[in-house]
Design an enzyme around this catalytic site. Sequence first.
Site, PDB file in Angstrom:
ATOM      1  N   LYS A  54       0.731  -1.098  -0.175  1.00  0.00           N
ATOM      2  CA  LYS A  54       0.132  -0.073  -0.004  1.00  0.00           C
ATOM      3  C   LYS A  54       0.932   1.170   0.072  1.00  0.00           C
ATOM      4  O   LYS A  54       1.989   1.196   0.286  1.00  0.00           O
ATOM      5  CB  LYS A  54      -0.825  -0.192   1.170  1.00  0.00           C
ATOM      6  CG  LYS A  54      -1.647  -1.244   1.289  1.00  0.00           C
ATOM      7  CD  LYS A  54      -2.713  -1.865   0.240  1.00  0.00           C
ATOM      8  CE  LYS A  54      -2.900  -3.142   0.133  1.00  0.00           C
ATOM      9  NZ  LYS A  54      -3.736  -3.846   0.911  1.00  0.00           N
TER      10      LYS A  54
HETATM   11  C1  LIG Z   1      -4.442  -4.990   1.384  1.00  0.00           C
HETATM   12  C2  LIG Z   1      -5.674  -5.568   1.578  1.00  0.00           C
HETATM   13  C3  LIG Z   1      -6.339  -5.847   2.886  1.00  0.00           C
HETATM   14  C4  LIG Z   1      -5.594  -6.375   3.921  1.00  0.00           C
HETATM   15  O1  LIG Z   1      -4.820  -5.445   4.651  1.00  0.00           O
HETATM   16  P1  LIG Z   1      -3.858  -5.788   5.866  1.00  0.00           P
HETATM   17  O2  LIG Z   1      -3.462  -4.573   6.498  1.00  0.00           O
HETATM   18  O3  LIG Z   1      -2.844  -6.612   5.282  1.00  0.00           O
HETATM   19  O4  LIG Z   1      -4.856  -6.723   6.705  1.00  0.00           O
HETATM   20  C5  LIG Z   1      -7.808  -5.620   2.757  1.00  0.00           C
HETATM   21  N1  LIG Z   1      -8.657  -5.678   1.776  1.00  0.00           N
HETATM   22  C6  LIG Z   1      -8.213  -5.107   0.846  1.00  0.00           C
HETATM   23  C7  LIG Z   1      -9.003  -4.768  -0.468  1.00  0.00           C
HETATM   24  C8  LIG Z   1      -6.605  -5.244   0.507  1.00  0.00           C
HETATM   25  O5  LIG Z   1      -6.164  -4.574  -0.725  1.00  0.00           O
END
Ligand SMILES: *Cc1c(COP(=O)(O)O)cnc(C)c1O
Length: 388
Positions: free
Chosen positions: A181
């Site tokens: 992210k």
């Molecule tokens: C990355 C992601 C998650 C999970 O995020 P984490 O911080 O790794 O738990 C959940 N939903 C979507 C759409 C994602 O892209």
Amino acid sequence: MNVPIARTSLLESEIQSVMEPLRSGWLVQGPKVREFEEKWSNFTGAKHSIAVTSCTTGLHLSLAALGVQPGNEVIVPAFTWISTANVVEHLGANVVFCDIDLDTFNIDINKLASLVTSKTKAILPVHLFGMAADVAPINAFAQAHKLWVVEDAACGFGSRYHGQHVGTLGHAGAFSFHPRKAITTGEGGMITTQDDDLAAKLRRLRDHGAAMSDLQRHLGARPYLLADHPEAGYNQRMTDLQAALGSAQMDRATSIVQERKRLANRYDEAFEKLSWLRTPVHLNGFEHGYQSYPCMFQPKSIAQIDIARINEKRNSWMDQLQQAGISTRPATHAVHMLTFYQEKYKLKPEDFPNAYRANDCSISLPLFHGMTVAEQDYVIERVVESAI
Ligand SMILES: *Cc1c(COP(=O)(O)O)cnc(C)c1O
């Protein structure tokens, strides 16, 4: 040349910021967490920001705080990261999948009416890859049926819906700081809400259900005072090491978003003439944050009987790019096609035909802030020259 799908890009000062809590000795749920939360609220316009250990735990905590329990149903788009669905299962509730709109990869609002039952408790729209879901009709629908709206804003940093940052549109929203992210703390997440009572409950629940925060207790005068625990909470506290790293990146939040947009726009222009590649759409009122650059590989229109063949062609194209040193990925997976959900709910790929198409025919190209012009030029050149 090797171009990864994403690459973490931290400034030296951001790396150094981690030393401050190490030296002060306050390692968890302390002043750096408070600072990161404040910067997050300022950037997104959220009334409350509550740092947690991941987006997944943030979604779980939000649903728990809103009272989702066994016997309830929660509507989740069929094309998303698996944890959007898993958190519903963790609370003993049932997932009800909704197909997606292929133009945006987001939940198809026209399908909601056919999915709602007397057991439906919440809708979990996802702002996938940085494109906001169409929240206004979702909120109107939710209000009419007395449902909670919890936004999966994992990819939503810098994504706006008619000017408003995602995560501030439903009852609660959750962001991710996983290294894929735009802002990263290794692992980490942030819940946002405009609701004072819900925020207070979320703060308690992340900290073992304690009625008083560690910060309050630490600064308080009476050493014998232990916090009461009115509910059985969780431990989802963020460390101050992570928060220091997140907080330092927030000082260049706007330029990170701008850089990602600039890279995406360059791809848009370069690929405009490729009839077989559909790049992310531009819609009025939707400001894409470009957590990634998801495309559809469509050498022809994707009729259901052609999905397997187009999937084979996409895979061999991805192999070609890999051999040239360029990493690509399917944009994400269709959760109803993964073993747990397929078996529990007896689902077939074609039950959610657009999620099935996206699962088999999508491709994300490398996009990350810190990507060099030479790297992007190389990707562009190889994609444009591909023999499809
Ligand atoms: C990355 C992601 C998650 C999970 O995020 P984490 O911080 O790794 O738990 C959940 N939903 C979507 C759409 C994602 O892209």
